[in-house]
Design a protein around this motif. Structure first.
Motif, PDB file in Angstrom:
ATOM      1  N   ALA A   1      -5.700  -8.731   6.290  1.00  0.00           N
ATOM      2  CA  ALA A   1      -5.259  -8.172   7.572  1.00  0.00           C
ATOM      3  C   ALA A   1      -4.275  -7.038   7.329  1.00  0.00           C
ATOM      4  CB  ALA A   1      -4.607  -9.248   8.412  1.00  0.00           C
TER       5      ALA A   1
ATOM      6  N   LYS B   1      -1.133  -4.793   7.002  1.00  0.00           N
ATOM      7  CA  LYS B   1       0.257  -5.098   6.637  1.00  0.00           C
ATOM      8  C   LYS B   1       1.238  -4.373   7.553  1.00  0.00           C
ATOM      9  CE  LYS B   1      -0.520  -7.847   3.480  1.00  0.00           C
ATOM     10  NZ  LYS B   1      -1.899  -7.755   3.959  1.00  0.00           N
ATOM     11  N   GLU B   2       2.542  -4.721   7.376  1.00  0.00           N
ATOM     12  CA  GLU B   2       3.584  -4.061   8.161  1.00  0.00           C
ATOM     13  C   GLU B   2       3.463  -2.540   8.028  1.00  0.00           C
ATOM     14  OE1 GLU B   2       5.025  -7.977   6.857  1.00  0.00           O
ATOM     15  OE2 GLU B   2       4.177  -6.237   5.852  1.00  0.00           O
TER      16      GLU B   2
ATOM     17  N   TYR C   1       8.104  -0.577  -2.598  1.00  0.00           N
ATOM     18  CA  TYR C   1       8.917  -0.423  -1.388  1.00  0.00           C
ATOM     19  C   TYR C   1       9.045  -1.761  -0.667  1.00  0.00           C
ATOM     20  CZ  TYR C   1       8.873   4.553  -2.226  1.00  0.00           C
ATOM     21  OH  TYR C   1       9.067   5.787  -2.778  1.00  0.00           O
ATOM     22  N   TYR C   2      10.037  -1.830   0.225  1.00  0.00           N
ATOM     23  CA  TYR C   2      10.418  -3.116   0.806  1.00  0.00           C
ATOM     24  C   TYR C   2      10.760  -2.912   2.265  1.00  0.00           C
ATOM     25  CZ  TYR C   2      12.866  -7.629   0.999  1.00  0.00           C
ATOM     26  OH  TYR C   2      13.254  -8.906   1.300  1.00  0.00           O
ATOM     27  N   ASP C   3      10.686  -3.968   3.063  1.00  0.00           N
ATOM     28  CA  ASP C   3      10.854  -3.771   4.496  1.00  0.00           C
ATOM     29  C   ASP C   3      12.303  -3.782   4.985  1.00  0.00           C
ATOM     30  OD1 ASP C   3      11.379  -6.448   4.478  1.00  0.00           O
ATOM     31  OD2 ASP C   3      10.105  -6.934   6.183  1.00  0.00           O
ATOM     32  N   VAL C   4      13.269  -3.909   4.051  1.00  0.00           N
ATOM     33  CA  VAL C   4      14.655  -3.659   4.440  1.00  0.00           C
ATOM     34  C   VAL C   4      15.004  -2.276   3.898  1.00  0.00           C
ATOM     35  CG1 VAL C   4      17.068  -4.338   4.178  1.00  0.00           C
ATOM     36  CG2 VAL C   4      15.289  -6.094   4.439  1.00  0.00           C
TER      37      VAL C   4
ATOM     38  N   LYS D   1      12.013 -11.267  10.193  1.00  0.00           N
ATOM     39  CA  LYS D   1      10.579 -11.411  10.378  1.00  0.00           C
ATOM     40  C   LYS D   1       9.912 -12.133   9.199  1.00  0.00           C
ATOM     41  CE  LYS D   1       6.543  -8.480  10.833  1.00  0.00           C
ATOM     42  NZ  LYS D   1       6.044  -7.115  10.698  1.00  0.00           N
TER      43      LYS D   1
ATOM     44  N   ILE E   1       4.859  -9.105  -0.681  1.00  0.00           N
ATOM     45  CA  ILE E   1       4.474  -8.144  -1.718  1.00  0.00           C
ATOM     46  C   ILE E   1       3.346  -8.698  -2.574  1.00  0.00           C
ATOM     47  CG2 ILE E   1       5.373  -6.681  -3.545  1.00  0.00           C
ATOM     48  CD1 ILE E   1       6.860  -6.316  -0.960  1.00  0.00           C
TER      49      ILE E   1
ATOM     50  N   GLU F   1      -0.792 -14.248   3.803  1.00  0.00           N
ATOM     51  CA  GLU F   1      -2.103 -13.623   3.583  1.00  0.00           C
ATOM     52  C   GLU F   1      -2.285 -13.134   2.163  1.00  0.00           C
ATOM     53  OE1 GLU F   1      -1.784 -10.672   6.594  1.00  0.00           O
ATOM     54  OE2 GLU F   1      -2.395 -12.017   8.201  1.00  0.00           O
TER      55      GLU F   1
END
Lengths: 540, 540
Positions: free
Chosen positions: A24, A26-27, A82-85, B127, B171, B295
């Motif tokens: 699916a 991703k962010e 890379y990272y979501d923070v 999240k 990740i 996922e």
């Protein structure tokens, strides 16, 4: 360059749809993820193989779009994810292994100096944090505060350490009573957090980073002074001996020194493509400011109550980013052997003239011999990629030497060796191959430093007037200029240069190695009598 | 004990007012600082020496007041310093060096298994944190939240990692596409934060602690299962081979397993003096719960889309606390040689029969020989302390062997060696002293594990009824009891035992080594048919 292009074209780069799981979505990538939008140049597969090959190549050119190039190199080279923070990055095994090499070198050296490792808490109470006024002013805007645990508000917010002076020194005051407790020399390897709002860049500027921070206390200033320089020399060695990156040692201006300290020494590196200087690592003499605020006293031989003299010094994962920027090329990373997680990759060249098993056996013998000689070796016998794809892949990851072994090599008891740094190719006898390769790795290490030094030296120019200064600066040079050494003048220079899009210039340092300064020389900016030469530049 | 008392009396313990700088009053100690209130037993100085000697001794007895004893041992033994953020402690060089020993052992072993080190961020977005429901429920009450940077509120609060499943697995889902990307085996050495409200105890329970966390993904469950046990075996070896602490391997009950995982294996240690079990380290099979939520799919050989099987496993600085609790005695720390920062301390015994310089020269020769043999040696030639004071000091710090050298020893080419673990004294020839001492260190290491195992074994009793169970429990034993393996029954046992002041009992594990369980055996608590033996106890 043409060779690169040719290679890329030669390699099969067709997207291998079959190998991608239909997961699916991703962010959504954050704004600092330009690399994700870049696709490798893709060519149609040649259809000869059942399993098609795909590779994210480096499409940006170092000279054309440096920041995109850098982002591609560190991501496709598998150093960074890379990272979501925002402002936080993942150090993948490839780059973390480099940090381990740097740690191993530096840790062994400071232990020889009698420094001991310890671990102090991540959190600082507000009371301790704000104790030294100049210091807290320097860091306060970037401090991250924990205010809540679970669903409960904390009674008092707690700071996440941006550096540990205020964590450690209340305790120093408890531990240090007599001259016999001195010198006290501690170090820790840890993470720190500085919630900066400047553009984050992997390794170079991130909100959390890894570093070592040394904190020492002495009975006398001369002892502290001596250590400041001993540590700075180790920082120079990390850059020049381990990372093959030339640096300039010097002292920071009043404006640029560590908040709350007495004076700051630094090693400064240079990124040719952007024409920017970059602070490599700093070794501070804190003087007695912290000692006074945190009441760190001792009784000397004569039972007199004295304040200690303190130093602090730090080296961060920025080292890795500087190394990438200095050495990398349009094919990707170029790693100096001493810091390369893999120093030699062995790739077999299958052929109808030899059974693959036999060929691989020959490769394995070479690999074993190299490992026994202490070389870090990787063997790539994957059968779903062609040699050309593997060449590009390991070049992108910067491995210093590639050994190719085909049927002819097996027959003639030799191997083909290709250098990553200059593309040089040679055939080497399998006899004493351990020694030959180790020597070659030394040659590569030395030659990378020499090349980088030549390039850096060609980008430092002297300027004696404002016009010369601006011309050099806008020509992406570092500028050595005679200076009056006044804080206000540096502030003016910053102000006058910041109109330009490339940003304000500042002093990087006043180099320890000073050109002659004849009597009557005036400051390039203020026209007042010059006190010393300063190295100026735009910087990271 | 009498020997201890005698030694303490023998040593000069007068407070040396002259050596204490008249610094201003420090922050008021927090409630978890009982050690600071304790003063060493003080005797008047004998007036013979100009510089008087003072030492913080261990006044509490391990059998009488265990928690005060522990607190004195870790503080006076210079392992821990208390800190002004509640639940956080400073790891001083003495204990941090132990952590480095544990790291060196474990890190080398997991690298052999193909695990690679990396570094993932300290911060987790809300999240990601809440994605796996059971997992977040297990950790949410203890999560520390950063809500502010400088003076600005963050747009979204950010959690400080309590563990990194939710940091890493988004990740993993990106990195893992094909069966060729598996297994993925990563580890990181880092700090984590769990804002617990139970009483903090140095090493054993703190709000920030250091650990390694391994996170791996496999194509099949059998591979994951196999690794769970391979790692658990390494944890057993850390405890038994490095720390000389016996542990019991087993599987956790449903109630006690890792939040969100499939099953948890554990090594459980035992603290005789409190009669409590203590979880040593855990190796979890996460099954596919996280894979589903995050996922993490791959295409297998047949191009079918499959979910990965995952493990995570962690070992913390708690190891050090367990070691202290198991081995320490009324004189202080007792360190197993493999983890001791100093394995041998050499102390010269000054005498009018020999020039001190000559004596010290002899000591230095021995020290050099031991170092060349790879022994970690400290030489204590301080002239402001008498030998007896030094003996006590190094005993308190737990150094495994003390070598005393006086004039007679120099003459007869021998040294006196005193073991910390059992007080045994012997004379050893200086010839081949490197080998002799290394052998003796091995003997000490082995003998400490044997002693601790005997003591532990004598404290495990079998119980088949509730009465037997309660009797054993209140006699500070661990209880092996046949059990129906029902969650509700464990909850009932917790409830029924918690009335007692010593707290609730729970399952520590169901040991892999199971006694015979004859048909018809019933659960000690529910009376239902027993499915297995479980090890119960009060615990940390």
């Amino acid at each position: 360059m043409d060779e690169v292009e040719a290679k890329v074209a030669e390699v099969e780069l067709a997207a291998d749809a079959g190998e991608k799981a239909p997961v699916a979505k991703k962010e959504k990538p954050k704004k600092e993820k330009p690399a994700k939008k870049e696709k490798a140049p893709q060519a149609a597969g040649d259809g000869k193989k059942e399993v098609k090959e795909t590779q994210l190549g480096i499409s940006a050119k170092k000279d054309d779009n440096f920041s995109l190039w850098y982002s591609q190199v560190v991501t496709h080279g598998e150093m960074i994810e890379y990272y979501d923070v925002s402002g936080c990055y993942i150090l993948r095994p490839w780059s973390y292994a480099m940090w381990e090499s740097i740690k191993d070198f530096f840790d062994a050296e400071i232990k020889k100096l009698g420094v001991k490792n310890a671990y102090f808490p991540l959190f600082v109470s507000e009371k301790a944090l704000i104790k030294e006024k100049d210091h807290v002013e320097g860091f306060a805007p970037e401090v991250a505060w924990v205010t809540r645990s679970g669903n409960s508000e904390l009674e008092e917010p707690i700071a996440v350490r941006p550096t540990s002076e205020t964590v450690m020194y209340p305790i120093f005051s408890k531990w240090i009573r007599s001259h016999r407790d001195l010198p006290l020399k501690l170090n820790q390897w840890c993470n720190v957090v500085r919630w900066e709002f400047k553009d984050p860049t992997p390794f170079i500027r991130s909100r959390e980073f890894l570093w070592q921070e040394g904190h020492t206390a002495f009975a006398t200033k001369p002892e502290a002074d001596e250590e400041v320089l001993a540590i700075l020399e180790l920082y120079r060695r990390v850059y020049e001996e381990v990372l093959a990156v030339p640096v300039i040692k010097g002292i920071k201006s009043e404006l640029e020194k560590f908040a709350g300290g007495l004076y700051t020494t630094t090693v400064e590196a240079f990124i040719r493509n952007t024409g920017r200087g970059i602070q490599g690592a700093t070794s501070h003499c804190l003087g007695q400011n912290f000692a006074k605020m945190f009441e760190i006293y001792f009784l000397n031989d004569n039972r007199e109550r004295k304040m200690v003299w303190q130093n602090s010094w730090g080296l961060t994962t920025r080292t890795i980013g500087v190394m990438v920027m200095v050495h990398g090329d349009d094919k990707g990373l170029v790693l100096p052997p001493r810091v390369a997680p893999v120093q030699v990759v062995i790739i077999h060249i299958p052929s109808k003239d030899i059974e693959t098993n036999v060929l691989i056996e020959s490769c394995k013998e070479i690999a074993k011999e190299l490992r026994d000689a202490g070389v870090r070796v990787e063997e790539d016998y994957r059968d779903n990629y062609k040699p050309g794809w593997k060449f590009s892949n390991w070049e992108m990851k910067g491995v210093p030497l590639r050994i190719e072994i085909g049927p002819k090599d097996v027959a003639s008891k030799q191997v083909k060796v290709v250098r990553r740094d200059d593309g040089g190719k040679d055939f080497i006898s399998v006899e004493n191959i351990g020694d030959s390769i180790k020597n070659l790795l030394d040659v590569v290490q030395k030659s990378m430093l020499e090349k980088a030094t030549r390039e850096r030296d060609s980008c430092i120019v002297q300027a004696r007037s404002w016009d010369e200064f601006m011309a050099a600066l806008n020509n992406k040079k570092l500028v050595m200029a005679p200076w009056c050494d006044e804080k206000e003048v540096e502030e003016q220079v910053k102000e006058r240069t910041k109109a330009d899009l490339s940003g304000a210039a500042k002093t990087l340092c006043m180099p320890f190695e000073q050109p002659e300064l004849p009597e009557g020389t005036v400051c390039f900016s203020s026209g007042k009598p010059a006190k010393k030469w300063a190295l100026w530049g735009r910087s990271y």
